[in-house]
Every structure is written in C-alpha cells, then in structure tokens.
Design a protein around this motif. Sequence first.
Motif, PDB file in Angstrom:
ATOM      1  N   GLN A   1       1.429   5.108   5.718  1.00 20.78           N
ATOM      2  CA  GLN A   1       2.696   4.816   6.410  1.00 20.78           C
ATOM      3  C   GLN A   1       3.141   6.026   7.212  1.00 20.78           C
ATOM      4  OE1 GLN A   1       5.020   1.448   3.892  1.00 20.78           O
ATOM      5  NE2 GLN A   1       5.385   3.515   3.209  1.00 20.78           N
ATOM      6  N   THR A   2       3.074   7.202   6.613  1.00 28.81           N
ATOM      7  CA  THR A   2       3.484   8.430   7.299  1.00 28.81           C
ATOM      8  C   THR A   2       2.641   8.658   8.552  1.00 28.81           C
ATOM      9  OG1 THR A   2       4.273   9.415   5.244  1.00 28.81           O
ATOM     10  CG2 THR A   2       3.725  10.929   7.035  1.00 28.81           C
ATOM     11  N   LEU A   3       1.362   8.322   8.484  1.00 30.97           N
ATOM     12  CA  LEU A   3       0.474   8.504   9.638  1.00 30.97           C
ATOM     13  C   LEU A   3       0.757   7.501  10.759  1.00 30.97           C
ATOM     14  CD1 LEU A   3      -2.891   9.228   7.806  1.00 30.97           C
ATOM     15  CD2 LEU A   3      -1.661  10.793   9.332  1.00 30.97           C
ATOM     16  N   GLY A   4       1.438   6.407  10.450  1.00 34.12           N
ATOM     17  CA  GLY A   4       1.778   5.435  11.483  1.00 34.12           C
ATOM     18  C   GLY A   4       1.008   4.134  11.428  1.00 34.12           C
ATOM     19  N   PHE A   5       0.172   3.948  10.426  1.00 36.72           N
ATOM     20  CA  PHE A   5      -0.520   2.673  10.302  1.00 36.72           C
ATOM     21  C   PHE A   5       0.496   1.584   9.984  1.00 36.72           C
ATOM     22  CE2 PHE A   5      -3.967   5.689   9.499  1.00 36.72           C
ATOM     23  CZ  PHE A   5      -4.916   5.198  10.381  1.00 36.72           C
ATOM     24  N   ARG A   6       0.202   0.348  10.405  1.00 33.81           N
ATOM     25  CA  ARG A   6       1.163  -0.745  10.269  1.00 33.81           C
ATOM     26  C   ARG A   6       0.762  -1.808   9.253  1.00 33.81           C
ATOM     27  NH1 ARG A   6       5.120  -1.414  14.068  1.00 33.81           N
ATOM     28  NH2 ARG A   6       5.576   0.555  15.086  1.00 33.81           N
ATOM     29  N   GLN A   7      -0.496  -1.869   8.881  1.00 31.91           N
ATOM     30  CA  GLN A   7      -0.963  -2.859   7.913  1.00 31.91           C
ATOM     31  C   GLN A   7      -2.062  -2.223   7.066  1.00 31.91           C
ATOM     32  OE1 GLN A   7       0.206  -6.100   7.627  1.00 31.91           O
ATOM     33  NE2 GLN A   7       1.580  -5.860   9.375  1.00 31.91           N
ATOM     34  N   MET A   8      -2.151  -2.662   5.806  1.00 35.77           N
ATOM     35  CA  MET A   8      -3.248  -2.248   4.942  1.00 35.77           C
ATOM     36  C   MET A   8      -3.875  -3.507   4.363  1.00 35.77           C
ATOM     37  SD  MET A   8      -3.333   0.370   1.678  1.00 35.77           S
ATOM     38  CE  MET A   8      -3.208   1.875   2.672  1.00 35.77           C
ATOM     39  N   VAL A   9      -5.188  -3.524   4.336  1.00 36.33           N
ATOM     40  CA  VAL A   9      -5.918  -4.643   3.776  1.00 36.33           C
ATOM     41  C   VAL A   9      -6.788  -4.141   2.631  1.00 36.33           C
ATOM     42  CG1 VAL A   9      -7.893  -4.498   5.375  1.00 36.33           C
ATOM     43  CG2 VAL A   9      -7.315  -6.679   4.346  1.00 36.33           C
ATOM     44  N   ALA A  10      -6.885  -4.971   1.600  1.00 35.47           N
ATOM     45  CA  ALA A  10      -7.794  -4.719   0.488  1.00 35.47           C
ATOM     46  C   ALA A  10      -8.897  -5.755   0.575  1.00 35.47           C
ATOM     47  CB  ALA A  10      -7.058  -4.843  -0.837  1.00 35.47           C
ATOM     48  N   VAL A  11     -10.136  -5.309   0.512  1.00 34.61           N
ATOM     49  CA  VAL A  11     -11.297  -6.190   0.501  1.00 34.61           C
ATOM     50  C   VAL A  11     -11.887  -6.048  -0.901  1.00 34.61           C
ATOM     51  CG1 VAL A  11     -13.495  -6.746   1.592  1.00 34.61           C
ATOM     52  CG2 VAL A  11     -11.622  -5.790   2.977  1.00 34.61           C
ATOM     53  N   ILE A  12     -11.614  -7.027  -1.760  1.00 34.95           N
ATOM     54  CA  ILE A  12     -11.894  -6.909  -3.182  1.00 34.95           C
ATOM     55  C   ILE A  12     -13.183  -7.633  -3.534  1.00 34.95           C
ATOM     56  CG2 ILE A  12     -11.004  -7.349  -5.510  1.00 34.95           C
ATOM     57  CD1 ILE A  12      -8.165  -7.140  -4.235  1.00 34.95           C
ATOM     58  N   GLY A  13     -14.229  -6.832  -3.722  1.00 31.59           N
ATOM     59  CA  GLY A  13     -15.533  -7.369  -4.071  1.00 31.59           C
ATOM     60  C   GLY A  13     -15.533  -8.000  -5.445  1.00 31.59           C
ATOM     61  N   GLY A  14     -16.204  -9.130  -5.550  1.00 33.75           N
ATOM     62  CA  GLY A  14     -16.300  -9.818  -6.822  1.00 33.75           C
ATOM     63  C   GLY A  14     -15.007 -10.448  -7.273  1.00 33.75           C
ATOM     64  N   ALA A  15     -13.996 -10.475  -6.396  1.00 36.76           N
ATOM     65  CA  ALA A  15     -12.683 -11.034  -6.740  1.00 36.76           C
ATOM     66  C   ALA A  15     -12.210 -10.499  -8.090  1.00 36.76           C
ATOM     67  CB  ALA A  15     -12.731 -12.571  -6.726  1.00 36.76           C
TER      68      ALA A  15
END
Length: 183
Positions: free
Chosen positions: A110-124
């Motif tokens: 957030q501090t760096l300025g990114f606007r979204q974060m995604v998690a790609v969760i292997g094996g659910a």
Amino acid sequence: MIIRDATSADLPAITRIYSDSVQNGVASYELMTPDEAEMGRRMAALRDCFYPYLIAEDENGAVLGYAYASAFRTRPAYRWLVEDSIYLAPEARGQGVGLALLEALIGQCQTLGFRQMVAVIGGAHPASIAVHQKAGFVSAGMIAGSGHKFGLWLDTVFMQRPLGEGKATDPDPDSYPGTLFAG
C-alpha cells in the motif's frame, strides 16, 4: 517474532523452507527444488523492481517464514496489481506467522502505491485461504484441475483485496508502480 526485510544472508533458510514446500506441499507447483543460487536470482529480480521481500524470525534469529510481492503479470496494465507469496517453516505453521507476514506485506505494498493484491493459492489449501480471509481477501475464482502434483489434480484458488484507494481513483502513472514495465 520480528518481521524485517530479507537479505542475501537469509537465502539458506529461504531455500530450505521453499524446498520443503516443493517436496511436501502444494503451495508451489514446482516439481524440482531450485538451488540457493536460483533462489538468490529470484530474490534479486524482485528487489531490483523494489517489490517487498520479508522475513519472519523468532527471538533467537531463526527464520520462521518469508513472504514477498511480485508482478501478477508483466503487461503494463497490470502494474498496479501485486501477487503475494508466503512460505513457512513446518514448525511455524498454525502460529500466526503467515498472517503477520501477510499484513506486513500488505502495508508495504500500500505504501508503495499498489492498488490491488491477489493471492494465487495452489492446491486450494484451506489454511492459506483462511489466512487470506483474515487479512481481508475475498474469493476471486478458481481454476479446477490446474496443476498435477503427487498424483493428484489440484485446484488453484484466486483471492483479491484492494490496497489503498483500490479502484476508486485513477493512479498516478508517473509514480511507482506506474513506472514498472514502462518501455
């Protein structure tokens, strides 16, 4: 527990933790464990682009786990979106280390300025899904049977959370991370 920026001195522990995940888990879809030199190249590539790379260690300095942010995709329109990755030593699982690393990573992104974060969760993996839910992520879909490891077809779950103003306002293309992947 202390959370700090990772350094090259952490590479033996990082490699050991990742090796366990590759050999015994489904968080990574890699089938062969990268060596320490390769893990160092991967760390350097992320740090060269100013992505956060964090370590959690106990009061004795033992590395409990690590987390980093990376590009979800390298096409310029994706530059405001980061993907998180978290790996824990077997003895650190279920003790809040993953959530602490994730919350610190979210704060830095957030501090760096990114606007979204995604998690790609292997094996659910249910524990990873639960940690991300605690950190404010919501389901963003699943790809069934996307990986094959240990003789099993594995699903990949996507989760997402906004950072900062999210999609409510336009970002400044002249600031970081707007300058990522600029040609």
